[in-house]
Design an enzyme around this catalytic site. Structure first.
Site, short mmCIF file in Angstrom:
data_model
loop_
_atom_site.label_atom_id
_atom_site.label_comp_id
_atom_site.label_asym_id
_atom_site.label_seq_id
_atom_site.Cartn_x
_atom_site.Cartn_y
_atom_site.Cartn_z
CD GLN A 97 -1.83 -0.32 3.41
OE1 GLN A 97 -2.76 0.42 3.19
NE2 GLN A 97 -1.71 -0.77 4.64
CB VAL A 98 3.61 2.59 1.88
CG1 VAL A 98 4.64 3.77 1.91
CG2 VAL A 98 2.97 2.63 3.17
CG ASP B 157 11.72 -14.03 -1.96
OD1 ASP B 157 11.71 -13.30 -0.81
OD2 ASP B 157 11.64 -14.99 -2.29
CB ALA C 44 7.54 -4.77 6.11
CE1 TYR C 45 5.27 -13.43 7.03
CE2 TYR C 45 4.29 -12.15 8.65
CZ TYR C 45 4.44 -13.29 8.01
OH TYR C 45 3.64 -14.42 8.35
CE1 TYR D 238 7.97 5.51 4.72
CE2 TYR D 238 8.95 3.85 3.06
CZ TYR D 238 8.37 4.69 3.23
OH TYR D 238 8.61 5.69 2.31
CB THR E 237 5.29 -0.62 13.02
OG1 THR E 237 4.23 -0.79 13.97
CG2 THR E 237 6.63 -1.54 13.79
CE1 TYR F 134 4.79 -5.80 10.57
CE2 TYR F 134 3.99 -4.36 12.49
CZ TYR F 134 4.49 -4.38 11.21
OH TYR F 134 4.56 -3.19 10.33
N1 LIG Z 1 0.19 -1.39 7.30
C1 LIG Z 1 0.34 -0.79 8.61
O1 LIG Z 1 -0.59 -0.45 9.26
C2 LIG Z 1 1.68 -0.32 8.98
C3 LIG Z 1 1.78 0.27 10.23
C4 LIG Z 1 3.10 0.74 10.66
C5 LIG Z 1 4.22 0.64 9.86
N2 LIG Z 1 4.15 0.04 8.62
C6 LIG Z 1 5.11 -0.18 7.61
O2 LIG Z 1 5.07 0.47 6.82
C7 LIG Z 1 5.80 -0.14 5.57
C8 LIG Z 1 4.74 -0.41 4.42
O3 LIG Z 1 4.07 -1.03 4.76
P1 LIG Z 1 2.46 -1.41 3.92
O4 LIG Z 1 1.39 -0.98 4.76
O5 LIG Z 1 2.71 -0.74 2.60
O6 LIG Z 1 2.77 -2.97 3.95
P2 LIG Z 1 2.16 -3.89 2.95
O7 LIG Z 1 0.73 -3.41 1.88
O8 LIG Z 1 1.73 -5.25 3.40
O9 LIG Z 1 3.24 -4.13 2.01
C9 LIG Z 1 4.17 -4.60 2.16
C10 LIG Z 1 5.02 -5.16 0.56
O10 LIG Z 1 6.23 -5.82 0.94
C11 LIG Z 1 6.17 -7.14 0.11
N3 LIG Z 1 6.97 -8.53 0.76
C12 LIG Z 1 6.56 -9.09 1.66
N4 LIG Z 1 7.36 -10.04 1.54
C13 LIG Z 1 8.46 -9.67 0.60
C14 LIG Z 1 9.60 -10.37 0.50
N5 LIG Z 1 9.97 -11.44 0.88
N6 LIG Z 1 10.34 -9.68 -0.48
C15 LIG Z 1 10.06 -8.54 -1.14
N7 LIG Z 1 8.67 -7.97 -1.00
C16 LIG Z 1 8.24 -8.66 -0.02
C17 LIG Z 1 4.83 -7.61 0.18
O11 LIG Z 1 4.67 -8.40 -1.10
P3 LIG Z 1 3.46 -9.47 -1.01
O12 LIG Z 1 2.06 -8.42 -0.64
O13 LIG Z 1 3.08 -9.85 -2.38
O14 LIG Z 1 3.71 -10.35 -0.21
C18 LIG Z 1 4.13 -6.16 -0.07
O15 LIG Z 1 3.94 -5.70 -1.46
C19 LIG Z 1 6.24 -1.49 6.29
O16 LIG Z 1 7.58 -1.49 6.58
C20 LIG Z 1 5.44 -1.83 7.35
O17 LIG Z 1 6.02 -2.46 8.37
C21 LIG Z 1 2.96 -0.37 8.11
#
Ligand SMILES: NC(=O)c1ccc[n+]([C@@H]2O[C@H](COP(=O)([O-])OP(=O)(O)OC[C@H]3O[C@@H](n4cnc5c(N)ncnc54)[C@H](OP(=O)(O)O)[C@@H]3O)[C@@H](O)[C@H]2O)c1
Length: 304
Positions: A21-22, A50, A74-75, A113, A115, A139
Site C-alpha cells: 500500500q505504501v 524476494d 515488509a512482512y 519504514y 512501526t 512483528y
Molecule cells: N500497514 C500498517 O498499518 C503499517 C503500520 C506501521 C508501519 N508499517 C510499515 O510501513 C511499511 C509499508 O507497509 P504497507 O502497509 O505498505 O505493507 P504492505 O501493504 O503489506 O506491503 C508490503 C510489501 O512487501 C512485500 N513483501 C513481503 N515479503 C516480501 C519479500 N520476501 N520480498 C519482497 N517483498 C516482500 C509485499 O508483497 P506481497 O504482498 O506480495 O507479499 C508487499 O507488497 C512497512 O515497513 C510496514 O512495516 C505499516
C-alpha cells in the site's frame, strides 16, 4: 551520488516493495523526483526481488546502481507473524541490515519504514524517538530489529516510524470496514486501543519531499539521518476510526464498541501507540495533516 536532478539527469530510485500500500503510492510520488525502478516480489512493473534471498538483494543493488533506495517491503501480517517468526525476522530485520551494509559501501541513501508496534502502549502520552521500545509481538520485535540493524549499518539512512496505515489499495482497515458495512448490519469494533491512522499517500508524499532535498544536497543525512516518527496527526480508537469511515462513506451499519479482551487475536497489540511527530516537523519543516482530513480525501479519491 551518480547523478541528481541538479546535474540535469534524473536520479535512479530503487523502490523495494512497490506493490504494497505504501509502495504503490510511492511509485507515483517518487516519479516526480527521479526514475523509479519498481521492484517487487511479483515483478509486475520492474525487477523481481524476494528479500528471503540475500544474493538477490545484492544483485539488484549492483545491477540498478541506485542513487537512493526506498524500502517499503515488509512482512506485515501481524497475527501470522506469531507463528512465522523466522520469515518475519528475515524480511523485517536481517534483509534490512543487509541492505544497510550494501548501501553503506557506496554512501547511497536509504529510506525505510517502521512501526508504532515497537511499543507496548503502556505510556499515557505520545511516544517520542527517545522512548525505549518494548514490543508485545513478533512483528514489532522484528521491525525493531530492522530499525536497529539499518541504523547501525553505517548507511545514510532515514527510518520513518508510522502507524495504522490505510489507503485506496491493499489490505487495510478502511477497505475492510467499507466491505463489512455493505455485508453486515452490525459490527463489533475494539474501542480501547488508541492510535493515529495514516494515509499511505501522505506518507509517500512526505517521503518524496524529504528525499528530493536529500538528493539535491539540501539535507545531509550525516547530520539529519536517523529515526523519526511520521504518522497522521491526532488520535482515535479503532471504533472511532470505524465511526468516522461510516459517517464519511454515507453507508449504513451499527457499530458496537468492544474492549480488546473481547477480540481474540494471536498477537497482542499496544493499547496506546500514538507517536509524537515533533522531531520530523522541526527537522524537515513538514507536517502530516489531521487523520480526519486525510480520511475524507482518501474516501473522495475512492469514490472517483
Ligand atoms: N500497514 C500498517 O498499518 C503499517 C503500520 C506501521 C508501519 N508499517 C510499515 O510501513 C511499511 C509499508 O507497509 P504497507 O502497509 O505498505 O505493507 P504492505 O501493504 O503489506 O506491503 C508490503 C510489501 O512487501 C512485500 N513483501 C513481503 N515479503 C516480501 C519479500 N520476501 N520480498 C519482497 N517483498 C516482500 C509485499 O508483497 P506481497 O504482498 O506480495 O507479499 C508487499 O507488497 C512497512 O515497513 C510496514 O512495516 C505499516
Amino acid at each position: 551520488m551518480k547523478n541528481t536532478g541538479c546535474s540535469g539527469s534524473r536520479p535512479t530510485l530503487l523502490l523495494i516493495g512497490s506493490n504494497g500500500q505504501v509502495g504503490w503510492e510511492l511509485r507515483r510520488t517518487l516519479a516526480g523526483i527521479g526514475d523509479v525502478v519498481a521492484a517487487s516480489i511479483e515483478g509486475e512493473c520492474g525487477p523481481v526481488i524476494d528479500l528471503m534471498d540475500p544474493d538477490a538483494l545484492a544483485r539488484l543493488i549492483s545491477e540498478t546502481k541506485p542513487d537512493a533506495v526506498i524500502n517499503a517491503a515488509a512482512y506485515t501480517a501481524v497475527d501470522k507473524a506469531e507463528a512465522d517468526r523466522e520469515i518475519a525476522q528475515r524480511i523485517n530485520a536481517d534483509a534490512v541490515g543487509e541492505m544497510g551494509a550494501l548501501l553503506a559501501k557506496t554512501g547511497t541513501p536509504i529510506i525505510h519504514y517502521s512501526t508504532d508496534f515497537v511499543f507496548s502502549g503502556n505510556l499515557n502520552r505520545a511516544y517520542t524517538e527517545d522512548d525505549t521500545p518494548d514490543p508485545l509481538n513478533v512483528y514489532g520485535e522484528t521491525k525493531l530489529g530492522g530499525e536497529r540493524a539499518l541504523l547501525e549499518s553505517g548507511a545514510k539512512a532515514l527510518v520513518f516510524r508510522t502507524s495504522w496505515v490505510y489507503g485506496a489499495r491493499g489490505a487495510n482497515f478502511l477497505l475492510t470496514m467499507l466491505r463489512l458495512f455493505k455485508e453486515r448490519e452490525e459490527l463489533r469494533v475494539v474501542d480501547d486501543q488508541i492510535g493515529s491512522p495514516t494515509w499511505s499517500r501522505m506518507l509517500a508524499e512526505m517521503t518524496s519531499m524529504v528525499l528530493y532535498r536529500v538528493l539535491h544536497g539540501d539535507l545531509d543525512l550525516d547530520q539529519v539521518g536517523g529515526l523519526y516518527n511520521l504518522t497522521g496527526a491526532g488520535q482515535v480508537s479503532w471504533c472511532g476510526f470505524a465511526s468516522a469511515i461510516l459517517e464519511a462513506s454515507g453507508l449504513d451499519a451499527r457499530l458496537i464498541p468492544i474492549p480488546s479482551t473481547e477480540y481474540q487475536a494471536p498477537a497482542m497489540r499496544p493499547m496506546y501507540s500514538v507517536l509524537d511527530n515533533s522531531l520530523f516537523q522541526e527537522t524537515f519543516g513538514l507536517s502530516m495533516p489531521d487523520w480526519r482530513l486525510s480520511l475524507t480525501q482518501c474516501l473522495e479519491e475512492l469514490k472517483r
